[in-house]
Design an enzyme around this catalytic site. Structure first.
Site, PDB file in Angstrom:
ATOM      1  N   THR A  46     -74.707  44.774 -27.702  1.00 51.94           N
ATOM      2  CA  THR A  46     -75.930  45.131 -27.952  1.00 51.94           C
ATOM      3  C   THR A  46     -77.292  44.282 -27.549  1.00 51.94           C
ATOM      4  OG1 THR A  46     -75.349  46.453 -29.953  1.00 51.94           O
ATOM      5  CG2 THR A  46     -77.460  46.090 -29.728  1.00 51.94           C
ATOM      6  N   THR A  47     -76.988  43.094 -28.028  1.00 49.14           N
ATOM      7  CA  THR A  47     -78.023  42.054 -27.566  1.00 49.14           C
ATOM      8  C   THR A  47     -77.974  41.860 -26.258  1.00 49.14           C
ATOM      9  OG1 THR A  47     -77.430  40.947 -29.559  1.00 49.14           O
ATOM     10  CG2 THR A  47     -78.603  39.633 -28.108  1.00 49.14           C
ATOM     11  N   TYR A 109     -75.203  58.858 -31.237  1.00 50.01           N
ATOM     12  CA  TYR A 109     -75.787  60.110 -30.825  1.00 50.01           C
ATOM     13  C   TYR A 109     -74.973  61.144 -31.300  1.00 50.01           C
ATOM     14  CZ  TYR A 109     -78.988  63.686 -29.085  1.00 50.01           C
ATOM     15  OH  TYR A 109     -79.807  64.683 -29.039  1.00 50.01           O
ATOM     16  N   TYR A 135     -66.499  47.967 -33.552  1.00 45.58           N
ATOM     17  CA  TYR A 135     -67.938  47.440 -33.748  1.00 45.58           C
ATOM     18  C   TYR A 135     -68.463  48.421 -34.716  1.00 45.58           C
ATOM     19  CZ  TYR A 135     -72.857  45.609 -32.691  1.00 45.58           C
ATOM     20  OH  TYR A 135     -73.927  45.165 -32.664  1.00 45.58           O
ATOM     21  N   ARG A 140     -77.579  51.481 -36.114  1.00 48.51           N
ATOM     22  CA  ARG A 140     -78.183  51.860 -34.656  1.00 48.51           C
ATOM     23  C   ARG A 140     -77.522  53.339 -34.229  1.00 48.51           C
ATOM     24  NH1 ARG A 140     -80.286  48.599 -30.831  1.00 48.51           N
ATOM     25  NH2 ARG A 140     -80.792  46.240 -31.592  1.00 48.51           N
ATOM     26  N   LYS A 163     -66.056  44.103 -36.036  1.00 48.19           N
ATOM     27  CA  LYS A 163     -67.241  43.382 -36.129  1.00 48.19           C
ATOM     28  C   LYS A 163     -68.123  44.268 -37.072  1.00 48.19           C
ATOM     29  CE  LYS A 163     -71.480  42.184 -33.720  1.00 48.19           C
ATOM     30  NZ  LYS A 163     -72.357  42.362 -32.538  1.00 48.19           N
ATOM     31  N   ILE A 205     -69.724  37.141 -34.968  1.00 49.31           N
ATOM     32  CA  ILE A 205     -70.345  37.388 -33.644  1.00 49.31           C
ATOM     33  C   ILE A 205     -71.952  37.615 -33.916  1.00 49.31           C
ATOM     34  CG2 ILE A 205     -70.250  39.166 -31.812  1.00 49.31           C
ATOM     35  CD1 ILE A 205     -67.425  40.122 -32.834  1.00 49.31           C
TER      36      ILE A 205
END
Length: 296
Positions: A46-47, A109, A135, A140, A163, A205
């Protein structure tokens, strides 16, 4: 499976300029992580803003990252998607470039069912022969890996762990209970690194470790060594800086922080924008209080 990696992993930012990925700066960021003792580097999480990168950009970055790290830390690539076929394709590409493992975010989504999550992770794992970390970040994605579902996912042979960025310690504890002997649990939320490590987490993480990799690594080591009081003291110091990294949506603040540290990390890609002035002041104050030198 257990034992893929233990300790600190950094969810690395991707520096951009007007031409695309700034590989000179990316190399500097990798060296910053290696110097800080980071155990694994996660690219295209994501980052790293993969949602605004083309497949070609991602593949060039994968090739570069494996060669640059050169075995000095584990290399993990993000491969999750709301399209299982795309996730499988990216996973295969990552493996072909020499990735040590994969980080696969839940589909977003589309909001599949819990059974759909099991099928999704099985499809990815069946396509590769390297470890895969599931993850969970429902804030999000709108999809949450429930503890009982993670217990099913953990039965897949090359699932290395989860994660956990769900922010719900009650569910995290239940996940621990159900998967402790099957796979590892990694903290995916810097504010909860310490309690997750103390409950048996194999590592973190981290977004924060972009800025202070050595200290995030030290937090893990203190917990593993049973030095709980020292770990608490270090976490008390880290926490305000960690909170400042999320004063706006990730990776806006951490990218600003890396610019302030002297790395030419550029700005986030649209639709993300540069950090707002009032929030930049908060970030600068947290960095200065931590003892970091502001260079830009």
């Amino acid at each position: 499976m257990k034992g893929f990696f233990k300790g600190s992993a950094t969810a690395l930012i991707t520096p951009f300029d007007e031409n695309g990925v700034n590989y000179q700066v990316l190399g500097e960021l990798v060296e910053h992580q290696i110097a800080g003792g980071t155990d694994a580097i996660v690219f295209l999480g994501t980052t790293g803003e993969p949602s605004t990168m083309s497949f070609e950009e991602e593949h060039v970055l994968m090739d570069y990252a494996v060669k640059k790290v050169a075995g000095r830390a584990k290399v993990i690539f993000g491969c999750g998607s709301n399209n299982t076929a795309d996730a499988v394709m990216t996973a295969k590409k990552a493996e072909s470039y020499g990735a040590d493992g994969l980080l696969a975010v839940t589909p977003y989504y589309n909001k599949c069912t819990q059974n759909g999550l099991v099928a999704y992770y099985k499809a990815i794992c069946d396509a590769v022969n390297i470890p895969v970390i599931a993850y969970n970040v429902p804030g999000r994605t709108g999809v949450e890996i429930q503890p009982a579902t993670m217990a099913k996912i953990a039965e897949i042979p090359n699932i290395a762990g989860i994660k956990d960025a769900g922010g719900n310690m009650s569910k995290t504890m239940e996940t621990f209970r159900l998967v402790r002997e099957k796979c590892d649990v990694y903290s995916g939320e810097d504010a909860l690194n310490l309690p997750i490590l103390l409950c048996g987490g194999a590592g973190v993480i981290s977004v924060l470790s972009n800025i202070v990799p050595a200290d995030v690594k030290k937090l893990c080591e203190l917990v593993f060594a049973g030095k709980t009081a020292d770990a608490i003291a270090l976490n008390d110091k880290l926490l305000p800086l960690a909170n400042a990294c999320f004063v706006e949506v990730n990776p806006i603040p951490v990218k600003a922080a890396m610019n302030l540290c002297g790395f030419n990390a550029g700005t986030p890609r649209a639709p993300l924008t540069e950090i707002e002035p009032a929030n930049k002041e908060k970030l600068v104050a947290a960095m200065q209080n931590y003892g970091l030198e502001i260079k830009a």
